[in-house]
Design a protein around this motif. Structure first.
Motif, mmCIF file in Angstrom:
data_model
loop_
_atom_site.group_PDB
_atom_site.id
_atom_site.type_symbol
_atom_site.label_atom_id
_atom_site.label_comp_id
_atom_site.label_asym_id
_atom_site.label_seq_id
_atom_site.Cartn_x
_atom_site.Cartn_y
_atom_site.Cartn_z
ATOM 1 N N ASP A 193 -139.965 113.794 25.889
ATOM 2 C CA ASP A 193 -139.581 113.093 24.665
ATOM 3 C C ASP A 193 -138.366 113.767 24.030
ATOM 4 O OD1 ASP A 193 -139.491 111.507 22.416
ATOM 5 O OD2 ASP A 193 -141.274 112.363 21.470
ATOM 6 N N PRO A 194 -137.186 113.635 24.626
ATOM 7 C CA PRO A 194 -136.001 114.288 24.059
ATOM 8 C C PRO A 194 -135.625 113.745 22.684
ATOM 9 C CG PRO A 194 -135.385 112.813 25.851
ATOM 10 C CD PRO A 194 -136.866 112.920 25.872
ATOM 11 N N VAL A 195 -135.912 112.476 22.430
ATOM 12 C CA VAL A 195 -135.614 111.916 21.109
ATOM 13 C C VAL A 195 -136.516 112.556 20.063
ATOM 14 C CG1 VAL A 195 -135.624 109.834 19.693
ATOM 15 C CG2 VAL A 195 -134.767 109.739 22.044
ATOM 16 N N GLY A 196 -137.797 112.682 20.380
ATOM 17 C CA GLY A 196 -138.714 113.343 19.455
ATOM 18 C C GLY A 196 -138.332 114.785 19.213
ATOM 19 N N ALA A 197 -137.878 115.457 20.272
ATOM 20 C CA ALA A 197 -137.407 116.832 20.115
ATOM 21 C C ALA A 197 -136.201 116.878 19.192
ATOM 22 C CB ALA A 197 -137.054 117.424 21.481
ATOM 23 N N GLY A 198 -135.278 115.926 19.372
ATOM 24 C CA GLY A 198 -134.099 115.873 18.518
ATOM 25 C C GLY A 198 -134.450 115.631 17.060
ATOM 26 N N ARG A 199 -135.421 114.785 16.813
ATOM 27 C CA ARG A 199 -135.825 114.520 15.425
ATOM 28 C C ARG A 199 -136.431 115.766 14.788
ATOM 29 N NH1 ARG A 199 -138.365 108.397 16.259
ATOM 30 N NH2 ARG A 199 -136.333 107.352 16.423
ATOM 31 N N HIS A 200 -137.189 116.523 15.580
ATOM 32 C CA HIS A 200 -137.750 117.762 15.039
ATOM 33 C C HIS A 200 -136.648 118.778 14.779
ATOM 34 C CE1 HIS A 200 -140.825 120.606 14.015
ATOM 35 N NE2 HIS A 200 -140.449 121.453 14.960
ATOM 36 N N VAL A 201 -135.649 118.813 15.640
ATOM 37 C CA VAL A 201 -134.496 119.693 15.407
ATOM 38 C C VAL A 201 -133.828 119.323 14.092
ATOM 39 C CG1 VAL A 201 -132.159 120.234 16.189
ATOM 40 C CG2 VAL A 201 -134.044 120.259 17.823
ATOM 41 N N LYS A 202 -133.594 118.038 13.879
ATOM 42 C CA LYS A 202 -132.922 117.593 12.655
ATOM 43 C C LYS A 202 -133.695 118.017 11.409
ATOM 44 C CE LYS A 202 -130.649 113.547 10.652
ATOM 45 N NZ LYS A 202 -131.197 113.627 9.284
ATOM 46 N N GLU A 203 -135.018 117.901 11.470
ATOM 47 C CA GLU A 203 -135.846 118.292 10.327
ATOM 48 C C GLU A 203 -135.834 119.795 10.108
ATOM 49 O OE1 GLU A 203 -139.604 116.791 11.480
ATOM 50 O OE2 GLU A 203 -139.124 114.673 11.033
ATOM 51 N N SER A 204 -135.512 120.559 11.151
ATOM 52 C CA SER A 204 -135.608 122.019 11.085
ATOM 53 C C SER A 204 -134.286 122.710 10.798
ATOM 54 C CB SER A 204 -136.181 122.554 12.414
ATOM 55 O OG SER A 204 -137.436 121.963 12.699
ATOM 56 N N LEU A 205 -133.180 121.961 10.821
ATOM 57 C CA LEU A 205 -131.867 122.553 10.571
ATOM 58 C C LEU A 205 -131.572 122.622 9.078
ATOM 59 C CD1 LEU A 205 -129.618 120.792 13.250
ATOM 60 C CD2 LEU A 205 -130.086 123.257 13.110
ATOM 61 N N ARG A 246 -131.479 110.333 14.914
ATOM 62 C CA ARG A 246 -130.944 110.178 13.557
ATOM 63 C C ARG A 246 -129.820 111.162 13.228
ATOM 64 N NH1 ARG A 246 -136.712 109.985 12.318
ATOM 65 N NH2 ARG A 246 -137.430 107.835 12.423
ATOM 66 N N PHE A 247 -129.177 111.705 14.233
ATOM 67 C CA PHE A 247 -127.957 112.470 13.998
ATOM 68 C C PHE A 247 -126.782 111.503 13.932
ATOM 69 C CE2 PHE A 247 -130.640 115.838 15.681
ATOM 70 C CZ PHE A 247 -130.267 116.934 14.923
ATOM 71 N N LYS A 248 -125.746 111.885 13.200
ATOM 72 C CA LYS A 248 -124.563 111.036 13.061
ATOM 73 C C LYS A 248 -123.340 111.610 13.773
ATOM 74 C CE LYS A 248 -126.054 109.107 8.625
ATOM 75 N NZ LYS A 248 -125.727 108.926 7.179
ATOM 76 N N HIS A 249 -123.331 112.919 13.967
ATOM 77 C CA HIS A 249 -122.171 113.574 14.580
ATOM 78 C C HIS A 249 -122.549 114.078 15.966
ATOM 79 C CE1 HIS A 249 -118.581 116.226 14.791
ATOM 80 N NE2 HIS A 249 -119.402 117.038 15.419
ATOM 81 N N PHE A 250 -121.829 113.612 16.977
ATOM 82 C CA PHE A 250 -122.062 114.042 18.351
ATOM 83 C C PHE A 250 -120.709 114.212 19.013
ATOM 84 C CE2 PHE A 250 -122.675 113.380 22.877
ATOM 85 C CZ PHE A 250 -123.854 114.047 23.163
ATOM 86 N N ARG A 251 -120.414 115.423 19.447
ATOM 87 C CA ARG A 251 -119.092 115.717 19.994
ATOM 88 C C ARG A 251 -119.192 116.633 21.194
ATOM 89 N NH1 ARG A 251 -115.083 119.874 19.321
ATOM 90 N NH2 ARG A 251 -116.518 121.082 17.993
ATOM 91 N N ARG A 252 -118.459 116.290 22.259
ATOM 92 C CA ARG A 252 -118.370 117.221 23.381
ATOM 93 C C ARG A 252 -117.400 118.331 22.964
ATOM 94 N NH1 ARG A 252 -117.407 116.101 29.803
ATOM 95 N NH2 ARG A 252 -118.408 114.143 29.218
ATOM 96 N N ALA A 253 -117.923 119.506 22.714
ATOM 97 C CA ALA A 253 -117.116 120.594 22.197
ATOM 98 C C ALA A 253 -116.282 121.253 23.284
ATOM 99 C CB ALA A 253 -118.003 121.639 21.515
ATOM 100 N N PHE A 284 -122.309 120.232 23.844
ATOM 101 C CA PHE A 284 -122.211 119.258 22.761
ATOM 102 C C PHE A 284 -122.544 119.890 21.404
ATOM 103 C CE2 PHE A 284 -123.324 116.807 26.567
ATOM 104 C CZ PHE A 284 -122.259 115.919 26.606
ATOM 105 N N GLU A 285 -121.805 119.478 20.400
ATOM 106 C CA GLU A 285 -122.053 119.869 19.021
ATOM 107 C C GLU A 285 -122.682 118.662 18.314
ATOM 108 O OE1 GLU A 285 -119.013 121.825 16.101
ATOM 109 O OE2 GLU A 285 -118.878 119.652 15.852
ATOM 110 N N VAL A 286 -123.883 118.844 17.800
ATOM 111 C CA VAL A 286 -124.612 117.757 17.153
ATOM 112 C C VAL A 286 -124.925 118.178 15.723
ATOM 113 C CG1 VAL A 286 -126.550 116.154 17.357
ATOM 114 C CG2 VAL A 286 -125.635 117.254 19.414
ATOM 115 N N ARG A 287 -124.595 117.299 14.784
ATOM 116 C CA ARG A 287 -124.832 117.602 13.371
ATOM 117 C C ARG A 287 -125.368 116.348 12.664
ATOM 118 N NH1 ARG A 287 -121.996 122.202 11.452
ATOM 119 N NH2 ARG A 287 -120.453 123.026 12.922
ATOM 120 N N ALA A 288 -126.013 116.606 11.529
ATOM 121 C CA ALA A 288 -126.545 115.494 10.744
ATOM 122 C C ALA A 288 -125.445 114.637 10.153
ATOM 123 C CB ALA A 288 -127.437 116.050 9.629
#
Length: 213
Positions: free
Chosen positions: A115-127, A193-200, A209-213
């Motif tokens: 569940d990579p999407v679920g993992a990503g959502r937990h990351v977003k809540e934890s940042l 639910r991230f808005k910023h996604f960039r191949r750094a 990749f750099e991922v930010r809210a």
């Protein structure tokens, strides 16, 4: 298996993580050098003040699913003399201890998760509000024909035997595979639910990749 994976990726991490990948992330290197991260063998030794003062405030939380992998990591931290600054815990990517982290990093593992999407959502809540999610994934183009090269063939073999079955065996079982490509990884981040996604940056073996809210 985990020892073989360590040996396969170790050279790339040693040569690129602190020299190229961290500097490619907006504002992250400065924050690490300031010793302000709230919560990896390379980072505490690299981002140290000459008198060691910032390291007293630099804490790293490393999460692994495998108990044997955690024991290996603890031994490596002790050998490196940084075991007092690194904490290891066994936890799923969707349920690690939340907090106000400045940086959460996933190295060549997001595609293995059920569940990579679920993992990503937990990351977003934890940042923290301006925190960064660093995602390092095997290098892959979006189209199959563009991956038919020596590196791509190795990754497809690993994906068929290891990565995809591992994901399918877990809850959700999305099965991204080791050759997911940027488009699929971006979709995961946006659905989380991230808005910023960039191949750094990138190497012949990895995309960063750099991922930010």
């Amino acid at each position: 298996m985990f020892r073989g994976t360590e040996r396969f990726f170790r050279t790339g991490y040693n040569n690129n993580l602190v020299a190229d990948w961290i500097p490619a992330l907006q504002g992250v290197e400065a924050r690490l050098r300031a010793g302000q991260s709230r919560r990896c063998r390379l980072w505490p030794r690299r981002f140290d003040d000459s008198d060691g003062s910032s390291l007293s405030r630099f804490k790293v939380l490393r999460l692994r699913l495998s108990r044997a992998s955690i024991e290996r990591a603890k031994a490596a931290a002790k050998e490196a003399g940084i075991s007092d600054r690194v904490t290891f815990q066994q936890a799923p990517a969707t349920g690690f201890p939340d907090g106000n982290y400045d940086l959460i990093a996933m190295f060549d593992c997001l595609h293995d998760m059920g569940d990579p999407v679920g993992a990503g959502r937990h990351v977003k809540e934890s940042l923290s509000a301006d925190g960064t999610w660093l995602v390092v994934e095997p290098f892959a183009h979006d189209c199959l024909k563009d991956n038919l090269n020596p590196v791509g063939r190795v990754y497809y073999g690993a994906s068929m035997m290891i990565c995809t079955p591992a994901s399918l065996s877990q809850e959700v079982g999305l099965g991204l595979g080791a050759q997911a490509g940027e488009t699929k990884l971006r979709k995961v981040a946006l659905e989380a639910r991230f808005k910023h996604f960039r191949r750094a940056t990138e190497t012949p073996f990895n995309m960063v990749f750099e991922v930010r809210a």
